[in-house]
Design a protein around this motif. Structure first.
Motif, short mmCIF file in Angstrom:
data_model
loop_
_atom_site.label_atom_id
_atom_site.label_comp_id
_atom_site.label_asym_id
_atom_site.label_seq_id
_atom_site.Cartn_x
_atom_site.Cartn_y
_atom_site.Cartn_z
N ASN A 3 -67.37 12.08 19.06
CA ASN A 3 -65.97 12.36 18.73
C ASN A 3 -65.02 11.58 19.62
N TRP A 4 -65.41 11.35 20.87
CA TRP A 4 -64.58 10.54 21.77
C TRP A 4 -64.61 9.07 21.35
N LEU A 5 -65.74 8.62 20.79
CA LEU A 5 -65.79 7.26 20.25
C LEU A 5 -64.90 7.14 19.02
N PHE A 6 -64.87 8.19 18.20
CA PHE A 6 -63.95 8.20 17.06
C PHE A 6 -62.51 8.11 17.55
N LEU A 7 -62.19 8.87 18.59
CA LEU A 7 -60.83 8.84 19.12
C LEU A 7 -60.51 7.46 19.70
N GLY A 8 -61.45 6.87 20.39
CA GLY A 8 -61.25 5.51 20.93
C GLY A 8 -61.02 4.50 19.83
N THR A 9 -61.77 4.62 18.74
CA THR A 9 -61.58 3.73 17.59
C THR A 9 -60.19 3.94 16.97
N ALA A 10 -59.78 5.20 16.85
CA ALA A 10 -58.46 5.51 16.31
C ALA A 10 -57.35 4.91 17.18
N ILE A 11 -57.50 5.03 18.48
CA ILE A 11 -56.50 4.49 19.41
C ILE A 11 -56.45 2.98 19.30
N LEU A 12 -57.60 2.34 19.30
CA LEU A 12 -57.65 0.88 19.21
C LEU A 12 -57.01 0.38 17.92
N ALA A 13 -57.32 1.04 16.81
CA ALA A 13 -56.73 0.64 15.52
C ALA A 13 -55.22 0.84 15.53
N GLU A 14 -54.76 1.92 16.12
CA GLU A 14 -53.32 2.20 16.19
C GLU A 14 -52.60 1.17 17.06
N VAL A 15 -53.22 0.80 18.17
CA VAL A 15 -52.62 -0.20 19.07
C VAL A 15 -52.54 -1.55 18.37
N ILE A 16 -53.58 -1.93 17.64
CA ILE A 16 -53.56 -3.19 16.88
C ILE A 16 -52.45 -3.13 15.83
N ALA A 17 -52.38 -2.01 15.11
CA ALA A 17 -51.36 -1.87 14.06
C ALA A 17 -49.95 -1.92 14.63
#
Length: 110
Positions: A3-17
């Motif tokens: 779940n923390w990897l999911f959150l990290g992926t979400a954060i990375l995608a949001e930062v890129i966006a």
């Protein structure tokens, strides 16, 4: 841990966006605009997966805190944004808040 990897992926995608949002020039440039839409789509999908196990308040605090720090770093490195002392202190306080929440709060999903 997943779940923390999911959150990290979400954060990375949001930062890129968010970074592409600046480059989209008000959605007048196609490629950055596509990156914005796709990035936010990925970000919210992975955030929704995260929320199955991590409380929404904790997930959102980490999401926003880490996102602010990373977007500010990209703004400084890529877009030449200057960060004055009060801005750096504020960012430091955000980082401290996320750390306190995750290291010491019983509300956090450890």
């Amino acid at each position: 841990m997943k779940n923390w990897l999911f959150l990290g992926t979400a954060i990375l995608a949001e930062v890129i966006a968010t970074s592409a949002l600046k480059a989209s020039d008000g959605f007048s440039r196609l490629l950055p605009s596509v990156i914005v839409v796709a990035g936010y789509g990925v970000a919210f999908y992975f955030l929704s997966l995260t929320l199955k196990a991590i409380p929404v308040g904790i997930a959102y605090a980490v999401w926003s805190g880490v996102g602010i720090v990373l977007v500010s770093l990209i703004a400084w490195l890529v877009f030449g944004q200057r960060l004055d002392t009060p801005a750096l202190i504020g960012i430091g306080l955000i980082v401290a808040g996320v750390l306190v929440l995750n290291l010491f709060s019983k509300s956090s999903a450890h």
